[in-house]
Motif scaffolding. Structure first.
Motif, PDB file in Angstrom:
ATOM      1  N   ALA A 168       1.066   2.887   6.531  1.00  0.00           N
ATOM      2  CA  ALA A 168       2.087   3.205   6.063  1.00  0.00           C
ATOM      3  C   ALA A 168       2.029   2.089   4.779  1.00  0.00           C
ATOM      4  CB  ALA A 168       3.519   2.850   6.831  1.00  0.00           C
ATOM      5  N   GLY A 169       1.465   1.260   4.556  1.00  0.00           N
ATOM      6  CA  GLY A 169       1.247   0.279   3.620  1.00  0.00           C
ATOM      7  C   GLY A 169       2.056  -0.833   3.804  1.00  0.00           C
ATOM      8  N   ASP A 170       2.668  -1.540   2.878  1.00  0.00           N
ATOM      9  CA  ASP A 170       3.376  -2.857   3.213  1.00  0.00           C
ATOM     10  C   ASP A 170       4.686  -2.220   3.456  1.00  0.00           C
ATOM     11  OD1 ASP A 170       4.606  -5.153   3.157  1.00  0.00           O
ATOM     12  OD2 ASP A 170       4.357  -5.532   1.066  1.00  0.00           O
ATOM     13  N   ILE A 171       5.116  -2.627   4.896  1.00  0.00           N
ATOM     14  CA  ILE A 171       6.511  -2.235   5.171  1.00  0.00           C
ATOM     15  C   ILE A 171       7.472  -3.130   5.266  1.00  0.00           C
ATOM     16  CG2 ILE A 171       5.437   0.011   6.479  1.00  0.00           C
ATOM     17  CD1 ILE A 171       5.828  -1.718   8.967  1.00  0.00           C
ATOM     18  N   ALA A 172       7.046  -4.542   4.735  1.00  0.00           N
ATOM     19  CA  ALA A 172       7.746  -5.707   4.796  1.00  0.00           C
ATOM     20  C   ALA A 172       9.545  -5.360   4.162  1.00  0.00           C
ATOM     21  CB  ALA A 172       7.149  -6.888   4.319  1.00  0.00           C
ATOM     22  N   GLY A 173      10.516  -5.595   4.899  1.00  0.00           N
ATOM     23  CA  GLY A 173      11.722  -5.227   4.386  1.00  0.00           C
ATOM     24  C   GLY A 173      12.293  -3.946   4.149  1.00  0.00           C
ATOM     25  N   ARG A 174      11.268  -2.970   4.592  1.00  0.00           N
ATOM     26  CA  ARG A 174      11.683  -1.552   4.458  1.00  0.00           C
ATOM     27  C   ARG A 174      12.256  -0.848   5.703  1.00  0.00           C
ATOM     28  NH1 ARG A 174       9.105   0.783  -0.280  1.00  0.00           N
ATOM     29  NH2 ARG A 174       7.389  -0.512  -0.984  1.00  0.00           N
ATOM     30  N   ASN A 175      13.272  -0.028   5.285  1.00  0.00           N
ATOM     31  CA  ASN A 175      13.963   0.942   6.466  1.00  0.00           C
ATOM     32  C   ASN A 175      13.157   1.827   6.922  1.00  0.00           C
ATOM     33  OD1 ASN A 175      16.363  -0.712   6.047  1.00  0.00           O
ATOM     34  ND2 ASN A 175      16.982   0.641   4.566  1.00  0.00           N
ATOM     35  N   VAL A 176      12.712   1.824   8.356  1.00  0.00           N
ATOM     36  CA  VAL A 176      11.948   2.670   9.032  1.00  0.00           C
ATOM     37  C   VAL A 176      12.642   3.407  10.131  1.00  0.00           C
ATOM     38  CG1 VAL A 176      10.194   2.569  10.635  1.00  0.00           C
ATOM     39  CG2 VAL A 176      10.057   1.127   8.718  1.00  0.00           C
ATOM     40  N   ILE A 177      12.178   4.755  10.149  1.00  0.00           N
ATOM     41  CA  ILE A 177      12.534   5.644  11.372  1.00  0.00           C
ATOM     42  C   ILE A 177      11.542   6.185  12.091  1.00  0.00           C
ATOM     43  CG2 ILE A 177      12.747   7.818   9.684  1.00  0.00           C
ATOM     44  CD1 ILE A 177      15.294   8.376  11.496  1.00  0.00           C
ATOM     45  N   LEU A 178      11.662   6.270  13.262  1.00  0.00           N
ATOM     46  CA  LEU A 178      10.466   6.656  14.305  1.00  0.00           C
ATOM     47  C   LEU A 178      11.048   7.989  15.061  1.00  0.00           C
ATOM     48  CD1 LEU A 178      10.390   3.429  14.525  1.00  0.00           C
ATOM     49  CD2 LEU A 178       8.112   4.063  15.736  1.00  0.00           C
ATOM     50  N   LEU A 194       6.437  -6.325  14.191  1.00  0.00           N
ATOM     51  CA  LEU A 194       5.454  -7.656  13.717  1.00  0.00           C
ATOM     52  C   LEU A 194       5.137  -7.672  12.218  1.00  0.00           C
ATOM     53  CD1 LEU A 194       3.604  -9.646  15.436  1.00  0.00           C
ATOM     54  CD2 LEU A 194       1.641  -7.906  15.271  1.00  0.00           C
ATOM     55  N   ASN A 195       5.190  -6.443  11.532  1.00  0.00           N
ATOM     56  CA  ASN A 195       4.777  -6.289  10.276  1.00  0.00           C
ATOM     57  C   ASN A 195       6.096  -6.688   9.359  1.00  0.00           C
ATOM     58  OD1 ASN A 195       1.796  -5.418   9.488  1.00  0.00           O
ATOM     59  ND2 ASN A 195       2.392  -4.786  11.355  1.00  0.00           N
ATOM     60  N   GLY A 196       7.177  -6.942   9.918  1.00  0.00           N
ATOM     61  CA  GLY A 196       8.353  -7.331   9.062  1.00  0.00           C
ATOM     62  C   GLY A 196       9.285  -6.245   8.486  1.00  0.00           C
ATOM     63  N   ILE A 240      16.036   5.678   3.576  1.00  0.00           N
ATOM     64  CA  ILE A 240      14.962   5.579   4.564  1.00  0.00           C
ATOM     65  C   ILE A 240      13.374   5.527   3.959  1.00  0.00           C
ATOM     66  CG2 ILE A 240      13.764   6.576   6.818  1.00  0.00           C
ATOM     67  CD1 ILE A 240      16.655   5.401   7.369  1.00  0.00           C
ATOM     68  N   ASP A 241      12.811   4.273   4.098  1.00  0.00           N
ATOM     69  CA  ASP A 241      11.607   4.209   3.130  1.00  0.00           C
ATOM     70  C   ASP A 241      10.250   4.906   3.801  1.00  0.00           C
ATOM     71  OD1 ASP A 241      12.902   2.431   1.229  1.00  0.00           O
ATOM     72  OD2 ASP A 241      12.946   1.186   2.789  1.00  0.00           O
ATOM     73  N   VAL A 242      10.352   4.699   5.130  1.00  0.00           N
ATOM     74  CA  VAL A 242       9.144   4.999   5.867  1.00  0.00           C
ATOM     75  C   VAL A 242       9.690   5.856   7.168  1.00  0.00           C
ATOM     76  CG1 VAL A 242       7.048   4.327   6.827  1.00  0.00           C
ATOM     77  CG2 VAL A 242       7.713   3.045   5.099  1.00  0.00           C
ATOM     78  N   ALA A 243       9.026   6.794   7.405  1.00  0.00           N
ATOM     79  CA  ALA A 243       9.227   7.808   8.546  1.00  0.00           C
ATOM     80  C   ALA A 243       7.903   7.787   9.412  1.00  0.00           C
ATOM     81  CB  ALA A 243       9.775   9.288   8.319  1.00  0.00           C
ATOM     82  N   PHE A 244       8.121   7.467  10.651  1.00  0.00           N
ATOM     83  CA  PHE A 244       6.744   7.777  11.445  1.00  0.00           C
ATOM     84  C   PHE A 244       6.890   8.905  12.275  1.00  0.00           C
ATOM     85  CE2 PHE A 244       6.424   3.352  10.513  1.00  0.00           C
ATOM     86  CZ  PHE A 244       4.925   3.003  10.319  1.00  0.00           C
ATOM     87  N   ARG A 262      13.461   9.812  -1.628  1.00  0.00           N
ATOM     88  CA  ARG A 262      12.469  10.088  -2.642  1.00  0.00           C
ATOM     89  C   ARG A 262      11.294   9.213  -2.803  1.00  0.00           C
ATOM     90  NH1 ARG A 262      13.749  14.455  -5.992  1.00  0.00           N
ATOM     91  NH2 ARG A 262      16.017  15.534  -5.406  1.00  0.00           N
ATOM     92  N   GLY A 263      10.122   9.390  -2.890  1.00  0.00           N
ATOM     93  CA  GLY A 263       9.046   8.369  -3.080  1.00  0.00           C
ATOM     94  C   GLY A 263       8.821   7.566  -2.081  1.00  0.00           C
ATOM     95  N   GLY A 264       9.306   8.151  -0.784  1.00  0.00           N
ATOM     96  CA  GLY A 264       9.111   7.468   0.381  1.00  0.00           C
ATOM     97  C   GLY A 264       7.711   7.785   1.220  1.00  0.00           C
ATOM     98  N   THR A 265       7.428   7.370   2.358  1.00  0.00           N
ATOM     99  CA  THR A 265       6.372   7.713   3.103  1.00  0.00           C
ATOM    100  C   THR A 265       6.417   8.407   4.297  1.00  0.00           C
ATOM    101  OG1 THR A 265       5.145   5.947   1.793  1.00  0.00           O
ATOM    102  CG2 THR A 265       4.090   6.665   3.873  1.00  0.00           C
ATOM    103  N   VAL A 266       6.002   9.371   4.792  1.00  0.00           N
ATOM    104  CA  VAL A 266       5.853   9.841   5.942  1.00  0.00           C
ATOM    105  C   VAL A 266       4.272   9.596   6.633  1.00  0.00           C
ATOM    106  CG1 VAL A 266       6.001  11.880   7.442  1.00  0.00           C
ATOM    107  CG2 VAL A 266       7.468  11.551   5.786  1.00  0.00           C
ATOM    108  N   VAL A 267       4.361   9.063   7.783  1.00  0.00           N
ATOM    109  CA  VAL A 267       3.077   8.933   8.645  1.00  0.00           C
ATOM    110  C   VAL A 267       2.986   9.844   9.739  1.00  0.00           C
ATOM    111  CG1 VAL A 267       1.458   7.356   9.644  1.00  0.00           C
ATOM    112  CG2 VAL A 267       3.099   6.521   7.885  1.00  0.00           C
TER     113      VAL A 267
END
Length: 349
Positions: A168-178, A194-196, A240-244, A262-267
């Motif tokens: 997902a790259g640098d996820i520090a401070g990013r809003n995440v959904i799983l 653990l990765n902040g 939501i910046d990153v979705a797993f 928009r411009g976010g990341t899906v893993v």
């Protein structure tokens, strides 16, 4: 040495048997490990139910199990740093170290990989749910006496989650959904913490694992069994910046693509069904989403062992039941019931 070694062996869909599993002489270059503990994984359950996971189809009897730890009882190899009696977490990946992918540092994509308890190759590579099993010295990572085999066995799923977070790259401070609150989802949540990461939301269709996610520190949980209204409300209010995507379902992937900004990341971490599935690919283009696959792990296995040994991640928080290897059939039935189980671990006795 064990008089009558056994192994949990799959013969077909829901045809798991604990059978005698004698081993021949140890091959040169190998070590023999006495089973200490092993975690039942989601892919083990796919094999159990369907005799396949994704595009990997069981065509001959397969000893399951790739989350394993145990004690070295025999060595027929140049094994620097290892000795009979050592307690080890066993990396199920056996990389060739020679192909182009290994050379570029992406051993998880090794073109010649063998993976324990997997039908990805024919003949299949037998797994570690056996009283005795063989591995290469490179697969064995020593653990100290105060770390249980149960904890060490869970280095493998933790490594999967660490690799996914790295993708997902640098996820520090990013809003995440799983999407998906099974063992891998919960470990990915811990790895993201653990990765902040910033605010962390976990979504699922089952209430029991969502309650577990809350206890482990999720900021918010969403029950999708009644529809996507709460998810839509969340994404309307918060970027939501990153979705797993961990559920391994087409619906989960669609929800991940829809919810990320928009411009976010899906893993994509979950093992999706084999063949073609419907995907909102136009949204990937229109929102310029980074859609990243993640497959197993590389150096993260040793990192996972270190995190378990140090106590930085307590994997035993996920364990809801233990059963002896001889009762593997009952253990698989229990692990299949999400209302009762998060992580079921097999033990030597």
């Amino acid at each position: 040495m064990i008089d009558s070694p056994i192994a949990a062996t799959l013969f077909g869909p829901e045809d798991l048997r604990v059978v005698e599993h004698p081993l021949g002489p140890l091959a040169p270059g190998m070590v023999r490990v006495r089973f200490g503990a092993g975690g039942i994984c989601g892919s083990d359950l796919h094999y159990f139910r369907h005799a396949r996971t994704g595009d990997f189809v069981v065509t001959s009897p397969l000893v399951l199990g790739h989350e394993v730890a145990g004690e070295i009882v025999e060595i027929s190899a140049d094994a620097p740093g290892l000795a009979i009696g050592d307690r080890v977490a066993v990396n199920p990946s056996r990389w060739c170290g020679q192909c182009a992918r290994c050379a570029e540092g992406r051993a998880n994509l090794c073109e010649n990989i063998y993976f324990m308890g997997s039908a990805s190759k024919t003949p299949h590579m037998q797994g570690g749910f056996a009283s005795l099993f063989d591995a290469t010295p490179a697969q064995c990572v020593k653990i100290p006496p105060d770390v249980s085999y149960q904890a060490a066995a869970l280095a493998e799923p933790l490594a999967v989650s660490l690799h996914a977070v790295a993708r997902a790259g640098d996820i520090a401070g990013r809003n995440v959904i799983l999407f998906g609150a099974g063992p891998i989802g919960l470990l990915t949540m811990l790895a993201a913490r653990l990765n902040g990461c910033g605010e962390l939301t976990v979504a699922d269709i089952a209430t029991a694992p969502l309650a577990f996610a809350s206890r482990l520190g999720a900021n918010r949980t969403i029950d999708l069994s009644g529809g996507n209204d709460e998810l839509k409300s969340l994404t309307a209010d918060k970027a939501i910046d990153v979705a797993f995507e961990i559920s391994g379902t087409a619906a989960g992937l669609a929800a991940a693509i829809a919810s990320v900004r928009r411009g976010g990341t899906v893993v994509q971490l979950g093992n999706l069904p084999g063949g073609q599935i419907p995907v909102a690919a136009n949204a990937v283009m229109a929102k310029e989403i980074n859609l990243n696959g993640t497959f197993r792990f590389g150096a993260e296995f040793n990192q996972a062992v270190d995190l378990i040994v140090s106590g930085d991640i307590d994997v035993l928080k996920l364990v809801t039941a233990e059963r002896p290897l001889a009762s593997a059939c009952d253990a698989f039935a229990l692990a299949s019931d999400r209302s009762q189980s998060v992580k079921v671990v097999l033990t030597a006795d």
